[in-house]
Write a protein that holds these residues in place. Structure first.
Motif, short mmCIF file in Angstrom:
data_model
loop_
_atom_site.label_atom_id
_atom_site.label_comp_id
_atom_site.label_asym_id
_atom_site.label_seq_id
_atom_site.Cartn_x
_atom_site.Cartn_y
_atom_site.Cartn_z
N UNK C 119 -9.22 1.05 -3.18
CA UNK C 119 -7.84 0.93 -3.80
C UNK C 119 -7.19 0.56 -2.82
N UNK C 120 -7.73 1.38 -1.05
CA UNK C 120 -7.28 0.74 -0.17
C UNK C 120 -7.59 -1.07 0.19
N UNK C 121 -9.21 -0.80 0.27
CA UNK C 121 -9.20 -3.05 -0.05
C UNK C 121 -8.39 -3.39 -0.59
N UNK C 122 -7.99 -2.61 -1.98
CA UNK C 122 -7.42 -4.41 -3.05
C UNK C 122 -5.75 -3.88 -2.52
N UNK C 123 -5.13 -3.17 -2.32
CA UNK C 123 -4.22 -3.45 -1.24
C UNK C 123 -4.26 -5.02 -0.30
N UNK C 124 -5.11 -4.27 0.24
CA UNK C 124 -5.13 -5.70 1.81
C UNK C 124 -5.51 -6.87 1.49
N UNK C 125 -6.67 -6.79 0.40
CA UNK C 125 -6.78 -7.69 -0.37
C UNK C 125 -5.31 -8.85 -0.56
N UNK C 126 -4.77 -7.61 -1.56
CA UNK C 126 -3.39 -8.70 -2.14
C UNK C 126 -3.04 -9.38 -0.65
N UNK C 127 -2.61 -8.20 0.44
CA UNK C 127 -1.78 -8.32 1.28
C UNK C 127 -2.11 -9.61 2.21
#
Ligand code: NA
Ligand code: NA
Lengths: 435, 354, 150
Positions: C119-127
């Protein structure tokens, strides 16, 4: 659609995603997820996402990777490795490509303790490569030598792959281990010969040491030299005496590096923090790739692609040499996109009966298979050892340069392979002494 | 139309549960159905990691699996309570029959399988564990202080009770562990002397009967895949499994006999356990094992565990009686008993169909 | 992880008593934490392992689109993983799932690390994707290359 068609389409789609700079783990994983969904159904595809990541990571043999990486990062942050390489540069000034040669030797030594090729590469990627880069070695050579020499890890005993082969082919693991020694040494020697020849023909690959050194320099260098060998010798002897297993050795090595760093007063909290952080990001990066390749392996198995390639190459009733040649072609193809253990598990049921039929000596055959699988670890696009080196170095060297650098080693490996095939005695002499 | 059942078993191709289990079953199905019903067998972890042979079956990645039940205690609580008794059994044919009989017919077991969305079809039992050591371990004094790879927490508790240390190393490190001395002994079925080349490093084998392993299943199918099969295919599968379990169990025991027979050529000495060592094991089995199984039950929230254990005990006793006078090498006679007493009684128009 | 392994080695050799369940704890807990929790950090430092052979040769405007699409593909896959492993962690928590090796071990906290990490990786990729879309000078490679350069 035919299962095979889905499999090949999936491979193609994965390749396109890779080339469009989608990270490797995601490209392979996503293609496999969709592929399994098309082959079976959505529930199975989702099920694979639960089955693989968690269970794969819990594999005890892989715990060596973060520990060896930590050992490497600590050794590099505390200057332990640069000390050794500074000294070696002075001592090996007469030898073209001296540091690269030293790296082959160091990897061969660790291979005699570690059963895993990726572990061997991960240990030295961080110790040796930055030092070679510092002395303006060609980046391809500086990285390729570590990726390629790491593959000695499975050829020089002990070896996880040989244990697996021994189990599958029902041959003595002890004999396989003995059989791996000379081929491992031969591979290392061939690497060294290639480095020396290339570097003397083209000194720009590894700039020769032109400074003149005083006796004082030698003394200073000699003082620097002991730390890293102490760690390596400590780890090696611990394994040989039986104090700890090769898997545990990584942790012991990391602890030793920290202790020595503290003793040399070059260990700061900052250095420790940076090592830890670098270990975490490298490990996560590597495992994301491993998860992707594992998912791809499951997808390929279900689609029947490896079996198809194997059965179209191998036909019963050939001669020994033809079977070996076909197996070599098969493994080199599969090695481009599958991991070693996966290849062995997938193909042994097809290959072993054929090999038995034509009467190939199983120990000799095992050594050739392991050598082939090792080559697969450095061939593009899925070359796990290359990724390990890449992960340990970050963005300092592009992946393409590493693959280019490693291609020289692949070429040499193919010659070694031909020698191993042509002269079974290289593999079989030592085991024959055991009877 | 021809039908294909996909199956996964994570042992390698050379293991008896694969060669004499799955591969033999695939051949039998192919012959008896005239090629109409086939079994596609994946071995090793080429499709599923070992611990995922339940979740992968539930999700329908394959239609049939082998599963070692102790990998998933929370999913298979009742199975794990019974598996804790493993150290006390030493007749793999009786155990195979008793487990099949009990798991196919007992309501508590059937409810457990229904909850997982799988249909239990066939059992297995390993040959008895023995000690494979680097130095002779015959007496209580010998075993004290030894580092031993033990197969379960119950075995580890027994090791502690005789002052030995239980070490848990993965099977891939067993060979090097014994070679380098991190392990003094490994407790496993002695066919590993041959299949895993342990006879190169473990030269002293003690035939101390440390019980058998049977947790999980040899054959179980995904509920949907099972109910999608036509009735005659289900019947054919049930009949073939019935015969297969007998030949598989015989072959598994034979692999041990062969390994032990050849062990001498590899410089292995085979010991009988000393009286004091055997007595220590016997008293542990008599006094500790059932309480420990109940502890497992409490941990896994299994209700009526004492009753479960005694019901299983009754079925085991029944099978000891049924097989008491049957020659263990007479496959046909054994198959007749399996068919009469277990598989012939299954109604394929109802079993496992919700 | 290192400390525990070293202590286990010491305990096993000096006292002849390895830590019970050491293998399970290390391979389940430590490895899961080491492997999954730092995923977002890998994305933040833009260090995931990728092949940029073809990408390097593309014209700038195409580069941006390829990059953006790549981030969205990656985000999708991390989303799938986070969603699915999250469901699995909840199921594991609801039944207080255990594993059994030499000892019994509660495993749901380890399973929780997966959705958190993905989930955290997902947010970072979106950023990263947002930056790539809005900032023409966005550099998809690590910001501060360290050490001696080549
Ligand atoms: Na090795
Ligand atoms: Na490759």
């Amino acid at each position: 659609m035919e299962n095979l068609t889905i499999g090949f389409l999936g491979l193609g789609a994965g390749l396109i995603l890779l080339l469009l700079r989608v990270q490797i783990g995601v490209a392979l994983g996503l293609v496999s997820f969709i592929g399994i969904g098309v082959l079976l159904n959505a529930r199975a595809a989702w099920g694979m996402l639960t089955a693989v990541p968690f269970n794969f990571v819990g594999d005890w043999n892989l715990t060596a990777i973060p520990m060896f990486l930590l050992m490497g990062f600590v050794a590099s942050e505390t200057g332990i490795s640069s000390g050794l390489f500074r000294a070696m540069r002075i001592l090996l000034a007469w030898l073209p490509g001296g540091l690269a040669v030293a790296s082959v030797g160091a990897c061969a030594m660790l291979s005699a303790a570690s059963g895993s090729s990726v572990a061997t590469s991960s240990a030295f990627a961080r110790i040796a490569t930055p030092e070679m880069l510092r002395y303006k070695y060609d980046p391809g050579l500086a990285t390729g030598v570590i990726a390629a020499s790491g593959t000695l890890g499975s050829l020089i005993p002990p070896s996880i792959l040989m244990v697996l082969y021994g189990y599958l082919a029902e041959v003595s693991i002890a004999k396989l281990f003995m059989a791996g020694f000379l081929p491992g040494l031969l591979s290392a020697t061939m690497f060294i010969a290639m480095i020396v020849i290339r570097c003397s023909l083209n000194p720009r690959l590894a700039p020769a040491v032109t400074d003149t050194f005083t006796t004082r320099d030698f003394l200073v260098a000699a003082k620097e030299i002991w730390a890293l060998p102490t760690i390596i010798v400590g780890v090696l002897s611990g394994i040989f005496i039986g104090l700890f297993s090769p898997t545990e050795a990584g942790a012991v090595g990391a602890a030793l590096a920290i202790c020595l760093g503290a003793a040399r007063r070059s260990l700061s909290w900052g250095a420790l923090y940076r090592s830890g952080l670098a270990t975490l990001t490298s490990t996560a990066g590597i495992f994301m790739v491993v998860i992707g390749t594992t998912l791809l392996g499951k997808f390929m198995t279900l689609s029947g692609v490896p079996g198809f390639i194997a059965s179209s190459l191998l036909s019963p009733g050939s001669t020994q040499l033809l079977v070996i040649a076909m197996v070599a072609v098969l493994y080199l193809i599969l090695g481009c996109f599958l991991d070693s253990i996966g290849i062995m598990l997938l193909t042994m049921p097809i290959i072993l009966p054929v090999a038995r039929e034509v009467g190939i000596e199983p120990i000799y055959f095992g050594i050739i298979l392991v050598k082939l699988l090792e080559i697969g670890l450095v061939t593009p696009p899925v070359g796990l050892n290359v990724y390990i080196v890449k992960a340990a170095l970050g963005e300092r060297v592009p992946l393409v340069s590493i693959f280019r650098g490693v291609s020289w080693f692949i070429a040499v490996d193919l010659i070694t392979l031909a020698l191993l095939i042509a002269f079974p005695v290289i593999s079989l002499y030592l085991p024959s002494l055991m009877d | 139309a021809t039908q294909e059942i996909t199956a996964s078993i994570w042992f390698p191709d050379t293991y008896p549960l694969v060669t004499d289990g799955y591969q033999a079953l695939a051949q039998a199905l192919d012959q008896q159905s005239g090629g109409e019903l086939s079994l596609k067998v994946y071995t090793g972890d080429s499709v599923l990691p070992p611990a995922a042979h339940l979740s992968g079956l539930r999700d329908g990645i394959v239609d049939m699996t082998y599963h070692a039940g102790t990998y998933t205690p929370s999913d298979l609580p009742a199975d794990n309570v019974l598996a804790a008794l493993g150290i006390s059994f030493n007749d793999s044919m009786v155990l195979t029959a008793a487990v099949a009989d009990f798991y196919l017919n007992d309501d508590q077991m059937q409810q457990m399988f229904r909850q997982q969305g799988v249909v239990f079809l066939g059992s297995y039992a390993s040959p008895s564990y023995a000690l494979m050591c680097t130095s002779p371990v015959v007496s209580l004094a010998d075993i004290a202080g030894k580092k031993i790879r033990m197969p379960s927490p119950i075995h580890a508790a027994w090791a502690a009770s005789v002052q030995a240390a239980a070490v848990n190393v993965p099977s891939s490190e067993m060979f090097t562990g014994l070679e380098k001395g991190q392990l003094d002994c490994a407790a496993n079925s002695p066919n590993d002397l041959k299949t895993r080349s342990l006879w190169d490093v473990a030269k002293e084998v003690t035939l101390l009967d440390l019980g058998q392993y049977f947790a999980g299943w040899q054959y179980a199918m995904n509920q949907g895949a099972w109910s999608d099969l036509p009735e005659e295919s289900r019947q054919l599968l049930i009949d073939s499994i019935s015969d297969n379990l007998v030949t598989m169990t015989i072959a598994f025991e034979q692999s041990v006999a062969e390994a032990l027979a050849e062990a001498g050529d590899h410089g292995v000495t085979i010991h009988e356990p000393g009286a004091d060592l055997q007595a220590a094991l016997d008293s542990f089995v008599a006094e500790q094992v059932e309480p420990m199984a109940l502890e497992v039950a409490a941990r896994l929230n299994v209700e009526g565990a004492a009753d479960l254990i005694s019901r299983f005990g009754a079925v085991y006793d029944k099978w000891q009686g049924l097989l008491a006078d049957v020659d263990r090498d007479d496959a046909a006679a054994l198959q007749a008993v399996f068919s009469d007493e277990i598989y012939g009684k299954i109604d394929v128009s109802a079993y496992g169909l919700n | 992880m290192m400390l525990q392994t070293v202590i286990d080695v010491l305990a096993s050799n000096l006292a002849g008593r390895p830590i019970p369940g050491n293998l399970e704890v290390i391979s389940v807990y430590h490895m899961v934490l080491v492997v999954f929790l730092p995923l977002a950090f890998v994305e933040m430092k833009k260090e995931p392992i990728a092949v940029d052979l073809v990408y390097r040769m593309l014209p700038d405007i195409v580069k941006r689109w390829v990059l953006l699409c790549g981030y969205l593909v990656t985000a999708t896959f991390f989303g799938f993983l986070a969603w699915k492993t999250g469901g699995d962690a909840l199921r594991s928590f609801a039944m207080n799932e255990m594993m059994m090796g030499a000892v019994f071990l509660t495993i749901w906290p380890a399973k929780l690390a997966l959705p958190v990490g993905f989930g955290a990786a997902l947010l970072m990729v979106l950023a990263n994707a947002w930056q790539a879309a809005t900032d023409p000078d966005f550099n998809p490679s690590p910001d501060v290359p360290e050490g001696a350069e080549t």
